[in-house]
Design a protein around this motif. Structure first.
Motif, PDB file in Angstrom:
ATOM      1  N   ARG A  39      46.052  38.034  39.076  1.00 23.41           N
ATOM      2  CA  ARG A  39      46.863  39.151  38.615  1.00 23.41           C
ATOM      3  C   ARG A  39      46.298  40.457  39.150  1.00 23.41           C
ATOM      4  O   ARG A  39      45.088  40.722  39.013  1.00 23.41           O
ATOM      5  N   VAL A  40      47.160  41.283  39.775  1.00 24.67           N
ATOM      6  CA  VAL A  40      46.716  42.536  40.392  1.00 24.67           C
ATOM      7  C   VAL A  40      47.640  43.664  39.966  1.00 24.67           C
ATOM      8  O   VAL A  40      48.774  43.436  39.530  1.00 24.67           O
ATOM      9  N   GLY A  41      47.147  44.880  40.107  1.00 24.13           N
ATOM     10  CA  GLY A  41      47.973  46.044  39.861  1.00 24.13           C
ATOM     11  C   GLY A  41      48.750  46.421  41.111  1.00 24.13           C
ATOM     12  O   GLY A  41      48.269  46.251  42.243  1.00 24.13           O
ATOM     13  N   VAL A  42      49.964  46.928  40.908  1.00 29.24           N
ATOM     14  CA  VAL A  42      50.826  47.346  42.019  1.00 29.24           C
ATOM     15  C   VAL A  42      50.989  48.857  41.956  1.00 29.24           C
ATOM     16  O   VAL A  42      51.435  49.405  40.944  1.00 29.24           O
ATOM     17  N   VAL A  52      52.637  46.519  50.481  1.00 28.96           N
ATOM     18  CA  VAL A  52      52.502  46.920  49.083  1.00 28.96           C
ATOM     19  C   VAL A  52      51.042  47.257  48.816  1.00 28.96           C
ATOM     20  O   VAL A  52      50.138  46.480  49.164  1.00 28.96           O
ATOM     21  N   GLU A  53      50.818  48.410  48.214  1.00 29.68           N
ATOM     22  CA  GLU A  53      49.461  48.811  47.871  1.00 29.68           C
ATOM     23  C   GLU A  53      49.108  48.214  46.511  1.00 29.68           C
ATOM     24  O   GLU A  53      49.841  48.400  45.524  1.00 29.68           O
ATOM     25  N   ILE A  54      47.981  47.488  46.444  1.00 29.93           N
ATOM     26  CA  ILE A  54      47.576  46.829  45.207  1.00 29.93           C
ATOM     27  C   ILE A  54      46.124  47.179  44.890  1.00 29.93           C
ATOM     28  O   ILE A  54      45.408  47.760  45.711  1.00 29.93           O
ATOM     29  N   TYR A  55      45.683  46.788  43.694  1.00 32.08           N
ATOM     30  CA  TYR A  55      44.272  46.881  43.328  1.00 32.08           C
ATOM     31  C   TYR A  55      43.942  45.688  42.430  1.00 32.08           C
ATOM     32  O   TYR A  55      44.805  45.146  41.724  1.00 32.08           O
ATOM     33  N   GLY A  56      42.686  45.246  42.489  1.00 29.29           N
ATOM     34  CA  GLY A  56      42.287  44.091  41.700  1.00 29.29           C
ATOM     35  C   GLY A  56      40.820  43.775  41.896  1.00 29.29           C
ATOM     36  O   GLY A  56      40.047  44.623  42.364  1.00 29.29           O
ATOM     37  N   PRO A  57      40.397  42.554  41.554  1.00 25.66           N
ATOM     38  CA  PRO A  57      38.985  42.175  41.678  1.00 25.66           C
ATOM     39  C   PRO A  57      38.466  42.344  43.106  1.00 25.66           C
ATOM     40  O   PRO A  57      39.209  42.160  44.079  1.00 25.66           O
ATOM     41  N   VAL A  58      37.213  42.673  43.217  1.00 30.28           N
ATOM     42  CA  VAL A  58      36.637  43.020  44.517  1.00 30.28           C
ATOM     43  C   VAL A  58      36.618  41.832  45.478  1.00 30.28           C
ATOM     44  O   VAL A  58      36.518  42.021  46.704  1.00 30.28           O
ATOM     45  N   ASP A  59      36.727  40.603  44.969  1.00 30.25           N
ATOM     46  CA  ASP A  59      36.655  39.439  45.846  1.00 30.25           C
ATOM     47  C   ASP A  59      38.029  38.994  46.347  1.00 30.25           C
ATOM     48  O   ASP A  59      38.165  37.905  46.917  1.00 30.25           O
ATOM     49  N   LEU A  60      39.081  39.807  46.174  1.00 30.94           N
ATOM     50  CA  LEU A  60      40.396  39.460  46.715  1.00 30.94           C
ATOM     51  C   LEU A  60      40.305  39.341  48.236  1.00 30.94           C
ATOM     52  O   LEU A  60      39.779  40.235  48.902  1.00 30.94           O
ATOM     53  N   PRO A  61      40.873  38.261  48.814  1.00 25.84           N
ATOM     54  CA  PRO A  61      40.774  38.097  50.276  1.00 25.84           C
ATOM     55  C   PRO A  61      41.934  38.748  51.018  1.00 25.84           C
ATOM     56  O   PRO A  61      42.993  39.014  50.450  1.00 25.84           O
ATOM     57  N   ASP A  62      41.730  38.957  52.304  1.00 24.39           N
ATOM     58  CA  ASP A  62      42.788  39.355  53.243  1.00 24.39           C
ATOM     59  C   ASP A  62      43.527  40.614  52.797  1.00 24.39           C
ATOM     60  O   ASP A  62      44.759  40.667  52.779  1.00 24.39           O
ATOM     61  N   ILE A  63      42.780  41.643  52.445  1.00 24.39           N
ATOM     62  CA  ILE A  63      43.348  42.933  52.042  1.00 24.39           C
ATOM     63  C   ILE A  63      43.243  43.899  53.214  1.00 24.39           C
ATOM     64  O   ILE A  63      42.152  44.104  53.761  1.00 24.39           O
ATOM     65  N   ASP A  69      34.987  49.015  45.542  1.00 23.53           N
ATOM     66  CA  ASP A  69      34.083  49.678  44.609  1.00 23.53           C
ATOM     67  C   ASP A  69      33.233  48.574  43.997  1.00 23.53           C
ATOM     68  O   ASP A  69      33.590  47.981  42.977  1.00 23.53           O
ATOM     69  N   VAL A  70      32.126  48.255  44.665  1.00 24.80           N
ATOM     70  CA  VAL A  70      31.308  47.118  44.260  1.00 24.80           C
ATOM     71  C   VAL A  70      30.739  47.321  42.866  1.00 24.80           C
ATOM     72  O   VAL A  70      30.660  46.381  42.064  1.00 24.80           O
ATOM     73  N   GLN A  71      30.365  48.543  42.536  1.00 24.39           N
ATOM     74  CA  GLN A  71      29.786  48.801  41.222  1.00 24.39           C
ATOM     75  C   GLN A  71      30.792  48.526  40.108  1.00 24.39           C
ATOM     76  O   GLN A  71      30.456  47.940  39.079  1.00 24.39           O
ATOM     77  N   ALA A  72      32.033  48.921  40.319  1.00 20.04           N
ATOM     78  CA  ALA A  72      33.062  48.679  39.305  1.00 20.04           C
ATOM     79  C   ALA A  72      33.668  47.294  39.416  1.00 20.04           C
ATOM     80  O   ALA A  72      34.331  46.821  38.485  1.00 20.04           O
ATOM     81  N   GLY A  73      33.473  46.623  40.559  1.00 19.85           N
ATOM     82  CA  GLY A  73      34.016  45.282  40.739  1.00 19.85           C
ATOM     83  C   GLY A  73      35.479  45.248  41.130  1.00 19.85           C
ATOM     84  O   GLY A  73      36.147  44.228  40.912  1.00 19.85           O
ATOM     85  N   PHE A  74      35.980  46.329  41.722  1.00 18.17           N
ATOM     86  CA  PHE A  74      37.401  46.403  42.093  1.00 18.17           C
ATOM     87  C   PHE A  74      37.550  46.743  43.563  1.00 18.17           C
ATOM     88  O   PHE A  74      36.657  47.333  44.190  1.00 18.17           O
ATOM     89  N   THR A  75      38.715  46.374  44.082  1.00 18.40           N
ATOM     90  CA  THR A  75      39.084  46.778  45.426  1.00 18.40           C
ATOM     91  C   THR A  75      40.538  47.214  45.417  1.00 18.40           C
ATOM     92  O   THR A  75      41.307  46.866  44.503  1.00 18.40           O
ATOM     93  N   SER A  76      40.929  47.960  46.431  1.00 18.52           N
ATOM     94  CA  SER A  76      42.325  48.340  46.594  1.00 18.52           C
ATOM     95  C   SER A  76      42.656  48.260  48.071  1.00 18.52           C
ATOM     96  O   SER A  76      41.766  48.291  48.933  1.00 18.52           O
ATOM     97  N   GLY A  77      43.940  48.122  48.374  1.00 19.82           N
ATOM     98  CA  GLY A  77      44.376  48.032  49.750  1.00 19.82           C
ATOM     99  C   GLY A  77      45.796  47.512  49.825  1.00 19.82           C
ATOM    100  O   GLY A  77      46.533  47.551  48.832  1.00 19.82           O
TER     101      GLY A  77
END
Length: 373
Positions: A39-42, A52-63, A69-77
């Motif tokens: 589940r990710v944010g849109v 589509v620009e999304i955000y979610g856990p930092v280990d999401l692949p192929d973004i 943001d390793v400290q917060a554990g999130f990524t966006s792209g």
């Protein structure tokens, strides 16, 4: 009955997610979806290209264009639209002026091309276990057809199956009243119910203001409409959702609402409260009630009842089958696609259809309302 599909849950392509300017304002589409089982944010259509620009856990692949943001554990792209499914989106329209074309504040649904008001989006459940919404006639004259009754506020209402509705729309105005910025929740004749969501009670005396036990958070007031300097308005449209899955719903003034006993209430005739969240239809007896004693507390609308106008109370329970076992549902968090059981949480896609039950209860059997903490 299959619910009518909406672009908020079944977008056809990037055009359904694209922010754009209108003649009178701006439209933005945000929300949640599932990407490769997560589940990710849109955020909407990417400004960097047809993705589509999304955000979610930092280990999401192929973004694409990922920002970790390793400290917060999130990524966006960015990701391809086709890589997403199970959408639950919100369409927010903002306008910088209130004029003769502006819809009145309230909560609305569309059924077969006709607009209705909604008593409460929580809804209720019929004796046959079918989730229901109580709609209100907002057109000219009187409604046509069977099933319409006048409620205690002089408005025609009718119960319809929740599955007939795809989305709900909440309209809210912004205004200035006595140099205070307020939101306009509803209008009745020449008066308006306004509120401040935070900021505490003004230091100067304003006798119209009413509030809960926390004076450091929000408040509400019933004021003459001509005292408001109207500034802007917002329309928020979201999927109708599953409604109330666990709790107590009754009729107050002929309208559905969540109900509970007030502290020290022991009879069927005194000491009850009606409870609504922001974005619901409220009338002038409702007051902003902060949920905690902290500054800028979360809050809800509450009305105090003496029991004489409280009828047809139903205790709603829901079950679902997961991992081969049928379990009581405690709650549903649809944005995150989650179902909560007593000690476990499951993805909504992994459980059976929700099975609702409505049991009549007496007012004295209601649970106590939450107290300030």
């Amino acid at each position: 009955m299959t619910a009518p599909q909406s672009a908020l849950t079944h977008p056809l392509g990037l055009e359904d997610l694209e922010a754009h300017e209108t003649a009178r304002g701006r439209v933005a589409v945000t929300g949640h979806a599932t990407y490769r089982g997560v589940r990710v944010g849109v955020k909407g259509v990417s400004p960097r290209g047809p993705h589509v620009e999304i955000y979610g856990p930092v280990d999401l692949p192929d973004i694409l264009w990922r920002q970790d943001d390793v400290q917060a554990g999130f990524t966006s792209g960015d990701v391809e639209f086709s890589a997403l499914d199970r959408f639950r989106l919100t369409r927010t329209t903002t306008h910088d002026a209130v004029d003769e074309h502006t819809p009145r504040p309230g909560v609305f649904v569309d059924i077969a091309g006709v607009e209705f008001g909604v008593a409460d989006t929580c809804g209720t459940v019929g004796p046959d276990g079918v989730p229901l919404l109580q709609v209100m006639w907002v057109g000219e004259g009187s409604p046509v057809g069977d099933g319409w009754v006048l409620d205690g506020y002089g408005q025609w209402t009718q119960f319809v199956e929740r599955a007939r509705v795809a989305s709900v729309r909440h309209v809210e105005w912004t205004a200035v009243w006595r140099d205070l910025t307020v939101f306009v929740d509803s209008i009745s004749g020449d008066t308006a119910l306004v509120f401040a969501a935070r900021g505490g009670i003004p230091e100067f005396d304003v006798p119209e203001i009413v509030h809960g036990p926390n004076t450091r958070s929000g408040w509400s007031a019933v004021v003459p409409l001509n005292q408001l300097n109207l500034r802007s308005w917002t329309s928020v449209e979201r999927p109708v959702g599953v409604g109330c899955v666990a709790g107590d719903v009754g009729l107050v003034g002929g309208r559905t609402v969540r109900v509970a006993r007030a502290e020290n209430s022991t009879t069927d005739r005194a000491g009850f409260v009606a409870q609504k969240l922001r974005g619901e239809t409220v009338t002038e007896e409702y007051v902003v009630h902060p949920r905690t004693g902290r500054v800028d507390s979360m809050w809800e609308w509450r009305a105090t009842l003496d029991g004489t106008d409280l009828h047809d109370i139903r205790h709603i329970t829901t079950t679902a089958t997961w991992k081969g076992q049928t379990r009581p549902v405690v709650g549903v968090f649809e944005a995150k696609d989650l179902v909560f059981f007593e000690k476990e949480t499951a993805d909504l896609s992994e459980v059976s259809e929700l099975d609702y039950t409505a049991t009549p209860v007496r007012p004295s059997e209601l649970p106590l309302a939450d107290v300030l903490w």
